[in-house]
Design a protein around this motif. Structure first.
Motif, PDB file in Angstrom:
ATOM      1  N   ASP A  73      37.623  50.601  40.316  1.00 14.72           N
ATOM      2  CA  ASP A  73      37.988  50.369  38.925  1.00 14.72           C
ATOM      3  C   ASP A  73      36.831  49.642  38.264  1.00 14.72           C
ATOM      4  O   ASP A  73      36.614  48.454  38.496  1.00 14.72           O
ATOM      5  CB  ASP A  73      39.287  49.580  38.772  1.00 14.72           C
ATOM      6  CG  ASP A  73      39.774  49.666  37.327  1.00 14.72           C
ATOM      7  OD1 ASP A  73      38.913  49.672  36.414  1.00 14.72           O
ATOM      8  OD2 ASP A  73      40.993  49.763  37.089  1.00 14.72           O
ATOM      9  N   ALA A  74      36.085  50.383  37.468  1.00 15.59           N
ATOM     10  CA  ALA A  74      34.819  49.895  36.927  1.00 15.59           C
ATOM     11  C   ALA A  74      35.005  48.886  35.802  1.00 15.59           C
ATOM     12  O   ALA A  74      34.031  48.436  35.200  1.00 15.59           O
ATOM     13  CB  ALA A  74      33.967  51.082  36.463  1.00 15.59           C
ATOM     14  N   VAL A  75      36.250  48.526  35.526  1.00 18.91           N
ATOM     15  CA  VAL A  75      36.521  47.514  34.507  1.00 18.91           C
ATOM     16  C   VAL A  75      36.444  46.111  35.122  1.00 18.91           C
ATOM     17  O   VAL A  75      36.379  45.112  34.409  1.00 18.91           O
ATOM     18  CB  VAL A  75      37.900  47.801  33.881  1.00 18.91           C
ATOM     19  CG1 VAL A  75      38.481  46.589  33.191  1.00 18.91           C
ATOM     20  CG2 VAL A  75      37.787  48.965  32.903  1.00 18.91           C
ATOM     21  N   PHE A  76      36.451  46.045  36.452  1.00 18.74           N
ATOM     22  CA  PHE A  76      36.427  44.747  37.131  1.00 18.74           C
ATOM     23  C   PHE A  76      35.190  44.633  38.014  1.00 18.74           C
ATOM     24  O   PHE A  76      34.892  45.529  38.801  1.00 18.74           O
ATOM     25  CB  PHE A  76      37.696  44.575  37.977  1.00 18.74           C
ATOM     26  CG  PHE A  76      38.957  44.722  37.159  1.00 18.74           C
ATOM     27  CD1 PHE A  76      39.314  43.752  36.223  1.00 18.74           C
ATOM     28  CD2 PHE A  76      39.760  45.842  37.303  1.00 18.74           C
ATOM     29  CE1 PHE A  76      40.463  43.904  35.457  1.00 18.74           C
ATOM     30  CE2 PHE A  76      40.919  45.993  36.539  1.00 18.74           C
ATOM     31  CZ  PHE A  76      41.266  45.028  35.610  1.00 18.74           C
ATOM     32  N   ASP A  77      34.477  43.522  37.868  1.00 18.65           N
ATOM     33  CA  ASP A  77      33.227  43.359  38.615  1.00 18.65           C
ATOM     34  C   ASP A  77      33.447  42.781  40.009  1.00 18.65           C
ATOM     35  O   ASP A  77      32.738  43.114  40.936  1.00 18.65           O
ATOM     36  CB  ASP A  77      32.255  42.478  37.836  1.00 18.65           C
ATOM     37  CG  ASP A  77      31.910  43.125  36.507  1.00 18.65           C
ATOM     38  OD1 ASP A  77      31.745  44.364  36.501  1.00 18.65           O
ATOM     39  OD2 ASP A  77      31.842  42.421  35.487  1.00 18.65           O
ATOM     40  N   ASN A  78      34.390  41.855  40.119  1.00 20.74           N
ATOM     41  CA  ASN A  78      34.680  41.255  41.430  1.00 20.74           C
ATOM     42  C   ASN A  78      36.132  40.767  41.442  1.00 20.74           C
ATOM     43  O   ASN A  78      36.776  40.729  40.388  1.00 20.74           O
ATOM     44  CB  ASN A  78      33.690  40.123  41.736  1.00 20.74           C
ATOM     45  CG  ASN A  78      33.583  39.169  40.575  1.00 20.74           C
ATOM     46  OD1 ASN A  78      34.595  38.618  40.144  1.00 20.74           O
ATOM     47  ND2 ASN A  78      32.395  38.991  40.037  1.00 20.74           N
ATOM     48  N   PRO A  79      36.636  40.412  42.623  1.00 20.71           N
ATOM     49  CA  PRO A  79      38.072  40.096  42.742  1.00 20.71           C
ATOM     50  C   PRO A  79      38.535  38.989  41.788  1.00 20.71           C
ATOM     51  O   PRO A  79      39.689  39.019  41.336  1.00 20.71           O
ATOM     52  CB  PRO A  79      38.212  39.646  44.201  1.00 20.71           C
ATOM     53  CG  PRO A  79      37.093  40.316  44.919  1.00 20.71           C
ATOM     54  CD  PRO A  79      35.968  40.405  43.942  1.00 20.71           C
ATOM     55  N   GLU A  80      37.647  38.055  41.471  1.00 19.92           N
ATOM     56  CA  GLU A  80      38.057  36.969  40.564  1.00 19.92           C
ATOM     57  C   GLU A  80      38.413  37.492  39.175  1.00 19.92           C
ATOM     58  O   GLU A  80      39.149  36.837  38.426  1.00 19.92           O
ATOM     59  CB  GLU A  80      36.941  35.922  40.413  1.00 19.92           C
ATOM     60  CG  GLU A  80      36.610  35.137  41.674  1.00 19.92           C
ATOM     61  CD  GLU A  80      35.610  35.869  42.566  1.00 19.92           C
ATOM     62  OE1 GLU A  80      34.425  35.870  42.232  1.00 19.92           O
ATOM     63  OE2 GLU A  80      36.026  36.478  43.575  1.00 19.92           O
ATOM     64  N   ASP A  81      37.872  38.654  38.812  1.00 20.99           N
ATOM     65  CA  ASP A  81      38.141  39.233  37.488  1.00 20.99           C
ATOM     66  C   ASP A  81      39.512  39.886  37.381  1.00 20.99           C
ATOM     67  O   ASP A  81      39.940  40.242  36.284  1.00 20.99           O
ATOM     68  CB  ASP A  81      37.136  40.353  37.197  1.00 20.99           C
ATOM     69  CG  ASP A  81      35.766  39.814  36.837  1.00 20.99           C
ATOM     70  OD1 ASP A  81      35.644  38.590  36.675  1.00 20.99           O
ATOM     71  OD2 ASP A  81      34.834  40.631  36.717  1.00 20.99           O
TER      72      ASP A  81
END
Ligand code: NAD
Length: 288
Positions: A73-81
């Protein structure tokens, strides 16, 4: 040795991402794809059940192999997002490592490096609304999914990209298609304009720092799943047939073949370019 490509934005056999995968496979590349998490199960099971076999046939008669499908899901950069409602969403809970950073890490672990990165995805929740009626949330969502997703992919994949290689994205013509694209709303026209500008800036940065070429294909209309969802794709195709220099329907393969050319050493001096693959429609100006 064959090149390895990661193509983000393949979830069926109708879109440009699939056609690009095929053209790259026909030219000898190994294919990895990134598939939107909510579409992952159906894509993988359709692949397994042979639903795409007819469209997997390459010019030499063999079938395109997809070496691995990565959830993305390219809307999120890493799990914290990732917000709680997505984390616990049924459609996401079954998959893991699907943020951009994690996907790049997984590809690195599995294969070490890639040679070609393709961004063939877009999303705009308010695409059917005129820009004047678009909310801030909708506008920013379109930019996040359609434009920043590309910056993020390149940023996270560039450390594992071999020098001399290509990063490619797709956009829609916006400049010379006013007649049609004033309906391409919800901030999607804005997102595509950002991509066009980012192509030049990223070409400079990636070229200087990593010897990587960055180009964009501006494609004409195609009846993909995403385009059908917007609702006026047939009108766009008719408009092109009526007004473009070449009066034929555009095939996804023509875009795929251009991507294969751009990814090849034949295009070794091409970077920062927006290449129109649109039967020439862009050359016709606004007032057609
Ligand atoms: P498509 O439906 O095949 O591709 C869009 C893909 O984006 C889908 O697989 C979808 O699952 C994926 N996606 C959406 N949100 C995502 C996210 N957050 N993370 C990861 N993946 C996500 O449709 P297409 O028309 O082939 O679109 C590919 C690209 O081509 C898009 O950038 C589109 O704007 C562009 N384009 C399309 C046309 C056209 O007429 N179809 C014309 C010019 C450019």
């Amino acid at each position: 040795k064959g090149k390895r490509a990661f193509i983000a934005g393949v979830a069926d056999d109708n879109g440009y991402g699939w056609a690009i995968a095929k053209s790259l496979a026909a030219a000898g590349a190994e294919i990895l794809v990134g598939t939107w998490v909510p579409a992952l199960n159906i894509f993988e099971s359709s692949l397994r059940r042979g639903k795409f076999d007819e469209s997997r046939v390459l010019p030499d008669g063999s079938l395109m192999e997809i070496t691995k499908v990565y959830p993305l899901d390219a809307v999120f950069d890493n799990p914290e997002d990732v917000p709680e409602d997505i984390k616990t969403n049924k459609r996401y809970a079954g998959s893991s490592n699907w943020t951009v950073q994690e996907a790049a890490e997984c590809v690195k672990q599995d294969f070490g490096s890639i040679d070609i990165l393709v961004h063939s995805l877009a999303n705009g929740p308010e695409v059917t609304k005129p820009l004047l009626e678009t909310s801030r949330k909708g506008y920013l969502a379109a930019i996040s999914a359609s434009s920043y997703s590309y910056v993020s992919l390149l940023k996270h994949f560039i450390p594992i990209m071999n020098p001399g290689m290509l990063s490619l994205q797709l956009m829609t013509e916006i400049l010379n298609l006013q007649y049609i694209t004033h309906r391409y709303g919800g901030g999607m026209s804005s997102a595509k304009a950002a991509l066009e500008s980012d192509t030049r800036v990223l070409a400079f940065e990636a070229g200087r720092k990593h010897k990587i070429r960055v180009n964009t294909i501006s494609a004409g209309p195609l009846r993909s799943r995403a385009a059908k969802a917007i609702g006026f794709i047939d009108m766009m195709i008719d408009y092109s047939l009526a007004n473009a220099p070449l009066q034929k329907e555009l095939s996804a393969d023509e875009v795929g073949n251009t991507a294969a050319f751009l990814a090849s050493p034949l295009a070794s001096a091409i970077t920062g370019a927006v290449i129109y693959v649109d039967n020439g429609l862009n050359a016709m100006g606004v007032g057609v």
